[in-house]
Design a protein around this motif. Structure first.
Motif, mmCIF file in Angstrom:
data_model
loop_
_atom_site.group_PDB
_atom_site.id
_atom_site.type_symbol
_atom_site.label_atom_id
_atom_site.label_comp_id
_atom_site.label_asym_id
_atom_site.label_seq_id
_atom_site.Cartn_x
_atom_site.Cartn_y
_atom_site.Cartn_z
ATOM 1 N N VAL A 20 7.586 -7.063 6.613
ATOM 2 C CA VAL A 20 7.841 -5.681 7.072
ATOM 3 C C VAL A 20 6.954 -5.367 8.272
ATOM 4 C CG1 VAL A 20 7.670 -3.244 6.445
ATOM 5 C CG2 VAL A 20 8.596 -4.897 4.807
ATOM 6 N N VAL A 21 5.677 -5.733 8.212
ATOM 7 C CA VAL A 21 4.762 -5.468 9.333
ATOM 8 C C VAL A 21 5.223 -6.216 10.569
ATOM 9 C CG1 VAL A 21 2.390 -5.780 10.167
ATOM 10 C CG2 VAL A 21 2.803 -4.994 7.822
ATOM 11 N N LEU A 22 5.628 -7.476 10.379
ATOM 12 C CA LEU A 22 6.117 -8.263 11.512
ATOM 13 C C LEU A 22 7.372 -7.648 12.093
ATOM 14 C CD1 LEU A 22 5.737 -10.817 13.222
ATOM 15 C CD2 LEU A 22 7.147 -12.050 11.531
ATOM 16 N N TRP A 38 9.967 3.047 6.855
ATOM 17 C CA TRP A 38 10.364 3.507 5.511
ATOM 18 C C TRP A 38 9.859 2.529 4.460
ATOM 19 C CZ3 TRP A 38 13.939 1.033 2.175
ATOM 20 C CH2 TRP A 38 14.275 1.760 1.016
ATOM 21 N N GLN A 39 9.989 1.232 4.748
ATOM 22 C CA GLN A 39 9.527 0.212 3.814
ATOM 23 C C GLN A 39 8.000 0.252 3.655
ATOM 24 O OE1 GLN A 39 11.324 -3.159 5.813
ATOM 25 N NE2 GLN A 39 12.984 -3.289 4.290
ATOM 26 N N LEU A 40 7.270 0.437 4.758
ATOM 27 C CA LEU A 40 5.814 0.551 4.684
ATOM 28 C C LEU A 40 5.388 1.753 3.834
ATOM 29 C CD1 LEU A 40 4.715 -0.264 8.365
ATOM 30 C CD2 LEU A 40 4.280 -1.648 6.318
ATOM 31 N N SER A 41 6.134 2.841 3.972
ATOM 32 C CA SER A 41 5.834 4.043 3.200
ATOM 33 C C SER A 41 5.952 3.782 1.710
ATOM 34 C CB SER A 41 6.771 5.177 3.624
ATOM 35 O OG SER A 41 6.540 6.326 2.844
ATOM 36 N N HIS A 42 7.007 3.016 1.309
ATOM 37 C CA HIS A 42 7.192 2.701 -0.102
ATOM 38 C C HIS A 42 6.092 1.771 -0.610
ATOM 39 C CE1 HIS A 42 10.913 4.523 -1.602
ATOM 40 N NE2 HIS A 42 11.324 4.499 -0.326
ATOM 41 N N ILE A 43 5.743 0.775 0.192
ATOM 42 C CA ILE A 43 4.697 -0.169 -0.214
ATOM 43 C C ILE A 43 3.346 0.554 -0.319
ATOM 44 C CG2 ILE A 43 3.419 -2.237 0.472
ATOM 45 C CD1 ILE A 43 6.013 -3.231 1.785
ATOM 46 N N ALA A 44 3.110 1.537 0.566
ATOM 47 C CA ALA A 44 1.846 2.286 0.566
ATOM 48 C C ALA A 44 1.649 3.072 -0.724
ATOM 49 C CB ALA A 44 1.781 3.215 1.766
ATOM 50 N N ASP A 45 2.783 3.408 -1.390
ATOM 51 C CA ASP A 45 2.653 4.110 -2.675
ATOM 52 C C ASP A 45 1.912 3.261 -3.696
ATOM 53 O OD1 ASP A 45 3.820 6.532 -2.112
ATOM 54 O OD2 ASP A 45 5.863 5.817 -2.491
ATOM 55 N N VAL A 46 2.050 1.931 -3.559
ATOM 56 C CA VAL A 46 1.443 1.011 -4.518
ATOM 57 C C VAL A 46 0.152 0.402 -3.965
ATOM 58 C CG1 VAL A 46 1.821 -1.057 -5.918
ATOM 59 C CG2 VAL A 46 3.733 0.475 -5.390
ATOM 60 N N ASP A 47 0.155 0.059 -2.673
ATOM 61 C CA ASP A 47 -0.986 -0.642 -2.093
ATOM 62 C C ASP A 47 -1.304 -0.091 -0.704
ATOM 63 O OD1 ASP A 47 -3.013 -2.400 -1.541
ATOM 64 O OD2 ASP A 47 -1.702 -4.133 -1.202
ATOM 65 N N ALA A 54 -2.993 -4.943 6.678
ATOM 66 C CA ALA A 54 -1.962 -5.781 7.301
ATOM 67 C C ALA A 54 -1.611 -5.291 8.699
ATOM 68 C CB ALA A 54 -0.712 -5.819 6.425
ATOM 69 N N GLY A 55 -2.173 -4.127 9.082
ATOM 70 C CA GLY A 55 -1.915 -3.613 10.433
ATOM 71 C C GLY A 55 -0.723 -2.697 10.506
ATOM 72 N N GLY A 56 -0.182 -2.280 9.361
ATOM 73 C CA GLY A 56 0.996 -1.416 9.368
ATOM 74 C C GLY A 56 0.730 -0.084 10.040
ATOM 75 N N LEU A 57 -0.436 0.544 9.753
ATOM 76 C CA LEU A 57 -0.736 1.847 10.343
ATOM 77 C C LEU A 57 -0.930 1.716 11.848
ATOM 78 C CD1 LEU A 57 -1.440 4.866 10.047
ATOM 79 C CD2 LEU A 57 -3.817 4.190 9.623
ATOM 80 N N SER A 58 -1.634 0.700 12.283
ATOM 81 C CA SER A 58 -1.892 0.526 13.725
ATOM 82 C C SER A 58 -0.585 0.337 14.495
ATOM 83 C CB SER A 58 -2.796 -0.683 13.945
ATOM 84 O OG SER A 58 -4.020 -0.510 13.291
ATOM 85 N N ILE A 59 0.321 -0.470 13.931
ATOM 86 C CA ILE A 59 1.610 -0.702 14.616
ATOM 87 C C ILE A 59 2.394 0.594 14.699
ATOM 88 C CG2 ILE A 59 3.821 -1.899 14.386
ATOM 89 C CD1 ILE A 59 2.268 -4.224 13.111
ATOM 90 N N MET A 60 2.380 1.374 13.593
ATOM 91 C CA MET A 60 3.126 2.629 13.627
ATOM 92 C C MET A 60 2.583 3.568 14.694
ATOM 93 S SD MET A 60 3.337 5.750 10.933
ATOM 94 C CE MET A 60 1.935 6.456 11.811
#
Length: 826
Positions: A20-22, A38-47, A54-60
């Motif tokens: 997802v991050v890639l 959307w997928q990052l948001s769902h994963i963030a609910d758990v982790d 993984a850099g998801g926030l920085s990429i966003m």
């Protein structure tokens, strides 16, 4: 809405996170990027931590501007991801370290309501975590004027039925409340006084939740240098936001959350003197007292950190108590700084009734200030009676007991940054509770209550422990008032009250403490003989004796004299010899004390007791001339009462005076001659004085250079000469020579006494012969003298007339030309 929520998509798994991050990093189309977020948001609910690592926030954040503005769904999912991450406290700090994140949040919060509400929730979470740097950065990126304007428009708008818009309005206000906690952010928001205006608006028109946040903002603004001025009314008599706050609480329908928010606000800003004065003037204090006793008052789940620690009625009352303590404590400090000269009685409008009720709560934080104001109210007579009726005496005793059991026995512990140190140093619960009791105890009913409530052991314990002069002064004032009652005196002594007096007098030299303690002893001494003997057992008598000599302190002196007099009156005279024998260091003050008591004729009856006169005789043997003079003065004062002459003479009084007559000190001889002069007025005692060589002693005293001594000696010889059986002794022992010498002194009183004594002696045949043998010339000289007073001339004329009746004296009178002299007088 469906596009935003992507209900047709399968939720991703945590294992999908790297892909997802890639995907988000490589996405070239808005839909693809939106799906990844959307997928990052769902994963963030758990982790959430995994998403950030993984850099998801920085990429966003990096690609937000690239896709968010073109696609509402993308913006929605970005806001949702930020909210999810902000919900976890573990990821908040990492979020703030992400460069550009604040810009994205501020940008999203300004979009349509459905997106804005998610972004605002993220901001709310971040700002309420007390990250000051984030709050200040957010204020810089998102101008507060925009938030304030948005809040104002939403609040004034008519289209507030939409749930999302209502939520935005709530979050906007809450964020402002969060940001207000940080002074730098608050200053930026308060520029132009816009935020204060919003507070007034919200308090007047908004709903319950937003009014709670407005109260919090009000508190923080009040702490600014110009905050009070900004929130108060511009016109005289207009109290601005503070007045609106009080009116809001005065509404019968006011809810518990608003009450709690108001308490929190007062705890914060009540430390500002102007604020506490204004709130008190508006009638806040009676409202607080009313809230304290309101049934079923509950603490709410308000988000403020200070009140989010618990639930229930006890917590709610604790907040009210602390608010009340803050207002009262601040006003206390203001009065203290002004030397208690401030006549503004804003706190006192509560009255003794309300303050006594507050005391019932047992709140350590508020009790010291309440006790202080109760002590002030005791200056009003009707308030004193009201306190007694309300059981304030028992409440004060309980407060003192609680304070002594705690480590904060003499300090206020209200958490007020600006005034707490001052209160800790100078305001003590026990001190002010005792001050109140000292005033209340002036009423017999209050004293009875104190004794019945077991207050005497408490007073004793405090007396042993305390080193505070003001407290001990008030404590013994209470004790003195209690001991005005006969039965209470016995209770006081049985509870070791006199032991406490001894303990304090042994270590405290404060004049006020000594006065109050000695007044207590004096009141105890009004009781039975057993109570007076208790003074001896408690080793207080040496202090009583010493304080009798302190004429420079009239109150202390008067109480000590009363106590010593009562002690002697109740059989204490028997203990005086032991006092002399076992306390040589006390001799000087004891003789001084006896001299003081001897000045009061009502005490003479007890001073002529055998034990006391024995002590006087023993003290007269001291080598100190001052002590000898005082011992003679005691006997002289006692001898002024004729009914005691026999006792004085029989109980070593005369022997003591004869011993003292050998002193070379003029002061001692003066007092000796005065005492003997008085004793000579009693015929039986006079006979004994003559028998033991008193005339020779008076002749010696008459030849002293001290005028008073000569006068007393002449008066004594006159008294002896009044008895025919003693005239021969006076003439035989050289009395004429002494009397003639006194007739030539400068004192008219002495001259008159001597001349009258000569007139008495001239009635005695041997005396006439002695006059004729060589004194007629001197008599005629006195008769002719221009400086001789009329009384002396009359007495000398009597002498000459008596001599003229003696034929043996005629020749001497004629030879001295008495006839021409007498004719001259005629």
């Amino acid at each position: 809405s469906d596009v935003y929520k992507r209900q047709d998509q399968e939720p991703p798994q945590i294992s999908d996170l790297p892909d997802v991050v890639l995907g988000a990093k490589r996405a070239s189309q808005p839909d693809d990027f939106s799906l990844c977020i959307w997928q990052l948001s769902h994963i963030a609910d758990v982790d959430p931590g995994g998403v950030i690592e993984a850099g998801g926030l920085s990429i966003m954040v990096d690609r937000a501007w690239e896709f968010g503005g073109e696609h509402a769904g993308t913006a929605y999912h970005m806001a949702s991801l930020l909210k999810t991450l902000a919900t976890r406290s573990s990821s908040c700090r990492t979020m703030m370290m992400c460069t550009g994140m604040v810009d994205v949040v501020a940008w999203l919060s300004d979009m349509r309501p459905m997106i804005s509400v998610l972004a605002l929730e993220a901001v709310d979470m971040l700002t309420c975590m007390h990250y000051a740097e984030y709050g200040l950065e957010f204020v810089e990126k998102c101008p507060p004027s925009k938030l304030i304007a948005k809040a104002s428009e939403l609040d004034r708008g008519l289209n507030m039925k939409d749930e999302t818009e209502q939520r935005c309005a709530h979050l906007t206000t809450e964020i402002l409340a969060n940001l207000a906690q940080h002074e730098d952010a608050l200053r930026k928001m308060q520029e132009g006084n816009a935020l204060a205006g919003l507070v007034v608006l919200l308090l007047s028109e908004a709903g319950e939740a937003r009014q709670c946040f407005a109260l919090e903002i009000l508190a923080y603004i009040s702490l600014l240098e110009s905050g009070y001025k900004d929130l108060s009314g511009e016109e005289e008599g207009d109290d601005g936001a503070y007045g609106i706050m009080v009116e809001l609480l005065r509404d019968p329908g006011v809810t518990d959350p608003i009450i709690e928010a108001a308490m929190y606000a007062m705890i914060l800003c009540g430390v500002v003197p102007e604020v506490s004065q204004t709130l008190a003037r508006c009638g806040m204090l009676p409202l607080l007292v009313d809230f304290l006793f309101r049934p079923n008052l509950k603490a709410t789940s308000h988000s403020q950190p200070a009140v989010a620690a618990g639930r229930g009625e006890d917590l709610a009352r604790a907040h009210i108590s602390k608010a009340l303590a803050t207002l009262i404590g601040t006003d206390f400090c203001r009065r203290w700084e002004n030397g208690h000269e401030d006549q503004d009685n804003t706190i006192l409008v509560c009255g003794a009734d309300s303050l006594s009720h507050v005391l019932e709560l047992g709140e350590v934080e508020i009790e010291p200030a309440v006790c202080y104001y109760l002590s002030v109210l005791t200056q009003v007579e009707e308030q004193v009676h009201l306190m007694i009726e309300q059981g304030t005496v028992q409440l004060l005793l309980k407060s003192i007991q609680r304070a002594r059991r705690s480590s904060e026995a003499e300090a206020i512990s209200v958490d007020m940054s600006k005034v707490s140190n001052r209160l800790l140093e100078e305001a003590g619960l026990v001190k002010y509770a005792m001050r109140t009791l000292s005033f209340l105890s002036c009423e017999a009913e209050a004293c009875d209550t104190l004794v019945e409530s077991g207050g005497l052991p408490l007073l004793r314990t405090i007396a042993f422990d305390s080193e505070v002069p003001m407290l001990l002064d008030d404590l013994f004032s209470v004790s003195a008032n209690v001991c005005c009652d006969y039965h209470a005196r016995e209770s006081y002594v049985n509870n070791a009250g006199l032991d406490a007096v001894f303990n304090v007098l042994s270590r405290m030299a404060d004049p006020a403490v000594r006065r109050a303690a000695m007044l207590t002893v004096a009141n105890v001494s009004e009781g039975s003989e057993a109570l007076n003997m208790a003074m001896l057992e408690a080793r207080i008598l040496p202090f009583v004796v010493e304080f009798c000599t302190h004429r420079d302190d009239p109150a202390l002196h008067e109480s000590a004299v009363r106590a010593f007099s009562n002690f002697l009156r109740c059989g204490g005279h028997q203990a005086v010899p032991d006092l002399v024998e076992h306390n040589p260091q006390l001799h000087s003050v004891l003789v001084q004390a006896l001299a003081v008591l001897a000045e009061d004729e009502s005490v003479h009856e007890f001073l002529v007791a055998e034990g006391v006169l024995w002590a006087v005789a023993a003290l007269a043997g001291n080598p100190n001339p001052a002590d000898q003079e005082l011992a003679a003065r005691v006997l002289g004062d006692l001898a002024e009462s004729p009914e005691h002459h026999i006792n004085i003479a029989a109980r070593r009084g005369f022997e003591t005076l004869v011993l003292l007559s050998e002193s070379p000190e003029p002061g001692v001889l003066r007092e000796v001659s005065r005492a003997l002069r008085s004793l000579c007025s009693s015929e039986m005692v006079c006979a004994n004085i003559v028998k033991f060589g008193g005339v020779e002693l008076f002749v010696t005293l008459a030849l002293e250079n001290d005028v008073e001594t000569q006068t007393y000696a002449a008066q004594a010889l006159l008294a002896i000469s009044m008895s025919p059986q003693h005239r021969g002794d006076v003439i035989q022992d050289g009395g004429l020579r002494a009397l003639f010498a006194i007739c030539e002194c400068s004192d008219k009183e002495a001259q008159c006494a001597a001349a009258l004594a000569l007139a008495q002696l001239s009635l005695y045949p041997a005396g006439q012969q002695a006059f004729a043998a060589g004194h007629t010339k001197f008599l005629l000289k006195l008769q002719r003298g221009k400086a001789t007073c009329t009384q002396v001339k009359v007495a000398i004329s009597a002498v000459l007339a008596n001599l003229a009746m003696c034929k043996e004296a005629h020749e001497a009178l004629i030879s001295q030309l008495a006839c021409p002299a007498l004719l001259e007088v005629l």
